[in-house]
Design a protein around this motif. Structure first.
Motif, mmCIF file in Angstrom:
data_model
loop_
_atom_site.group_PDB
_atom_site.id
_atom_site.type_symbol
_atom_site.label_atom_id
_atom_site.label_comp_id
_atom_site.label_asym_id
_atom_site.label_seq_id
_atom_site.Cartn_x
_atom_site.Cartn_y
_atom_site.Cartn_z
ATOM 1 N N ASP A 120 -6.676 -1.840 0.657
ATOM 2 C CA ASP A 120 -7.936 -2.060 -0.047
ATOM 3 C C ASP A 120 -8.082 -1.160 -1.270
ATOM 4 O OD1 ASP A 120 -8.705 -4.021 1.732
ATOM 5 O OD2 ASP A 120 -9.957 -2.695 2.945
ATOM 6 N N ARG A 121 -7.370 -0.024 -1.259
ATOM 7 C CA ARG A 121 -7.485 0.936 -2.366
ATOM 8 C C ARG A 121 -6.422 0.756 -3.441
ATOM 9 N NH1 ARG A 121 -8.068 4.313 2.222
ATOM 10 N NH2 ARG A 121 -6.023 5.266 1.883
ATOM 11 N N ILE A 122 -5.453 -0.117 -3.191
ATOM 12 C CA ILE A 122 -4.335 -0.265 -4.129
ATOM 13 C C ILE A 122 -4.564 -1.469 -5.029
ATOM 14 C CG2 ILE A 122 -1.862 -0.721 -4.337
ATOM 15 C CD1 ILE A 122 -1.439 0.800 -1.746
ATOM 16 N N ARG A 123 -4.848 -1.178 -6.283
ATOM 17 C CA ARG A 123 -5.039 -2.207 -7.295
ATOM 18 C C ARG A 123 -4.425 -1.722 -8.602
ATOM 19 N NH1 ARG A 123 -8.964 -5.997 -5.974
ATOM 20 N NH2 ARG A 123 -10.007 -5.588 -3.983
ATOM 21 N N GLY A 124 -4.102 -2.651 -9.472
ATOM 22 C CA GLY A 124 -3.523 -2.246 -10.742
ATOM 23 C C GLY A 124 -3.207 -3.433 -11.611
ATOM 24 N N VAL A 125 -2.437 -3.159 -12.667
ATOM 25 C CA VAL A 125 -2.040 -4.189 -13.621
ATOM 26 C C VAL A 125 -0.554 -4.035 -13.887
ATOM 27 C CG1 VAL A 125 -2.417 -5.156 -15.917
ATOM 28 C CG2 VAL A 125 -4.329 -4.111 -14.679
ATOM 29 N N THR A 126 0.173 -5.133 -13.859
ATOM 30 C CA THR A 126 1.611 -5.087 -14.130
ATOM 31 C C THR A 126 1.850 -4.822 -15.610
ATOM 32 O OG1 THR A 126 1.892 -7.415 -14.707
ATOM 33 C CG2 THR A 126 1.901 -6.857 -12.352
ATOM 34 N N GLU A 128 3.160 -6.643 -17.578
ATOM 35 C CA GLU A 128 2.900 -7.905 -18.276
ATOM 36 C C GLU A 128 1.417 -8.227 -18.365
ATOM 37 O OE1 GLU A 128 6.773 -7.418 -16.756
ATOM 38 O OE2 GLU A 128 4.939 -7.668 -15.562
ATOM 39 N N GLY A 129 0.567 -7.337 -17.822
ATOM 40 C CA GLY A 129 -0.871 -7.540 -17.902
ATOM 41 C C GLY A 129 -1.470 -8.343 -16.773
ATOM 42 N N ILE A 130 -0.711 -8.534 -15.696
ATOM 43 C CA ILE A 130 -1.200 -9.296 -14.550
ATOM 44 C C ILE A 130 -1.864 -8.358 -13.548
ATOM 45 C CG2 ILE A 130 -0.554 -10.832 -12.650
ATOM 46 C CD1 ILE A 130 1.916 -11.603 -14.326
ATOM 47 N N GLU A 131 -3.108 -8.643 -13.191
ATOM 48 C CA GLU A 131 -3.796 -7.817 -12.207
ATOM 49 C C GLU A 131 -3.252 -8.105 -10.805
ATOM 50 O OE1 GLU A 131 -7.982 -8.346 -12.453
ATOM 51 O OE2 GLU A 131 -8.159 -7.495 -14.474
ATOM 52 N N TYR A 132 -3.189 -7.055 -9.981
ATOM 53 C CA TYR A 132 -2.721 -7.228 -8.601
ATOM 54 C C TYR A 132 -3.565 -6.385 -7.664
ATOM 55 C CZ TYR A 132 -0.398 -2.685 -9.178
ATOM 56 O OH TYR A 132 -0.138 -1.356 -9.410
ATOM 57 N N ALA A 133 -3.556 -6.780 -6.404
ATOM 58 C CA ALA A 133 -4.214 -6.025 -5.332
ATOM 59 C C ALA A 133 -3.337 -6.120 -4.097
ATOM 60 C CB ALA A 133 -5.605 -6.582 -5.046
ATOM 61 N N ALA A 134 -3.067 -4.990 -3.467
ATOM 62 C CA ALA A 134 -2.157 -4.981 -2.321
ATOM 63 C C ALA A 134 -2.672 -5.840 -1.175
ATOM 64 C CB ALA A 134 -1.938 -3.548 -1.843
ATOM 65 N N GLY A 135 -3.972 -6.012 -1.094
ATOM 66 C CA GLY A 135 -4.545 -6.813 -0.023
ATOM 67 C C GLY A 135 -4.640 -8.291 -0.333
ATOM 68 N N ASP A 136 -4.117 -8.726 -1.471
ATOM 69 C CA ASP A 136 -4.145 -10.135 -1.834
ATOM 70 C C ASP A 136 -3.353 -10.944 -0.806
ATOM 71 O OD1 ASP A 136 -4.375 -12.517 -3.466
ATOM 72 O OD2 ASP A 136 -2.297 -12.175 -4.015
ATOM 73 N N PRO A 137 -3.950 -11.976 -0.211
ATOM 74 C CA PRO A 137 -3.259 -12.743 0.840
ATOM 75 C C PRO A 137 -1.929 -13.348 0.397
ATOM 76 C CG PRO A 137 -5.595 -13.245 0.829
ATOM 77 C CD PRO A 137 -5.345 -12.419 -0.387
ATOM 78 N N THR A 138 -1.848 -13.782 -0.864
ATOM 79 C CA THR A 138 -0.602 -14.372 -1.348
ATOM 80 C C THR A 138 0.481 -13.319 -1.511
ATOM 81 O OG1 THR A 138 -1.813 -16.130 -2.500
ATOM 82 C CG2 THR A 138 0.449 -15.714 -3.197
#
Length: 291
Positions: A120-126, A128-138
């Motif tokens: 839940d605490r891990i988020r960021g941007v690649t 290439e500018g793509i946002e990500y979240a470690a808890g993303d189901p995909t």
């Protein structure tokens, strides 16, 4: 105790602690010794796979395969500390696998809750500018797919008691229970569904500087003492040779030919048999969670 058995026990304990961390022995006792109901009974496919020395090959393959997803690799590079503390990361991963496979339901559930809290605490941007979240189901689905594909493939080649197709399907159905509890969606529960999931992810996967850096670190800068490098090299050769054909160019790796593939398979067999000998035959409490 004979000198040979003493040498084996010392080598096995040293290897186990290297993988499971300095608290590995206490964790193993808690995981296997605490009374209470488990998710998976003795003899179940998930215990067979996750308790086998083939996990050493499967674990390395999983890391290489996972790195091809830009968001997954960005999260690993930014938050996992795999370069600064590779053994700590390995210990955390092996403890998670061992706990969710072998521990009581209460302990497995508590472990999953802790990991979800971290995600839940891990988020960021690649880059290439793509946002990500470690808890993303995909994203969780991809990490799981890469892991179970790697663990299963390694086990069917190097496992002491390889699963048949029905056993492989049951393994995937059991492993899916853990992935869903972590928050993954559309998790494959059969070999056919696993192959379909890999195909679905193909358009998203691709080369990146971070993925190639991770591959170079794992394969050419191993964080192991010189005395262990020959054995590590055998495992690495087996892991690389088992990668999908389409992944070699993406990671900047040379694809082995027929002779190289046979040599790599021999290397993997020698390495896993040696590990199995060091850890002791049929002793899942020593082998569990090494991937």
């Amino acid at each position: 105790m004979s000198p040979l058995k003493l040498m084996r026990d010392r080598a096995g304990t040293s290897l186990f602690l290297r993988v499971a961390g300095p608290d590995g022995l206490a964790s193993r006792e808690r995981i296997h010794g605490t009374p209470g109901p488990r998710w998976f009974p003795p003899g179940s496919p998930i215990r067979t796979v996750h308790g086998d020395a083939s996990m050493f090959v499967g674990g390395m393959r999983a890391l290489l395969l996972q790195s091809l997803h830009p968001a997954a690799m960005a999260a690993v590079a930014a938050h996992s500390g795999y370069r600064g503390d590779p053994w700590g990361r390995l210990a955390r991963t092996s403890t998670f696998i061992a706990t969710t496979t072998f521990a009581t339901i209460d302990d497995a559930t508590a472990m999953i809750d802790r990991v979800r809290s971290v995600h839940d605490r891990i988020r960021g941007v690649t880059p290439e500018g793509i946002e990500y979240a470690a808890g993303d189901p995909t994203l969780l689905r991809w990490v799981h797919v890469a892991e179970v594909d790697s663990f299963l493939r390694a086990h069917r080649v190097y496992g002491q008691r390889p699963l048949d197709l029905a056993g492989a399907d049951e393994y995937l159905a059991q492993a899916a229970r853990v992935a869903v509890a972590l928050g993954a969606e559309r998790v494959p529960e059969s070999v056919a569904e696993l192959e379909k999931a890999l195909d679905e992810f193909r358009p998203v996967l691709g080369p990146s500087a971070a993925a190639r850096d991770a591959a170079d670190f794992l394969l050419h800068e191993p964080p192991v003492p010189r005395s262990l490098r020959p054995g590590y090299s055998l495992l690495a050769r087996a892991a690389v040779a088992s990668m999908p054909a389409w992944s070699f160019d993406l990671l900047g790796l040379g694809r082995p030919g027929p002779v190289g593939l046979r040599a790599a398979r021999t290397a993997g067999a020698v390495a896993t048999r040696s590990i199995r000998w060091m850890l002791g035959p049929d002793d899942a409490s020593r082998v569990a969670g090494v991937g």
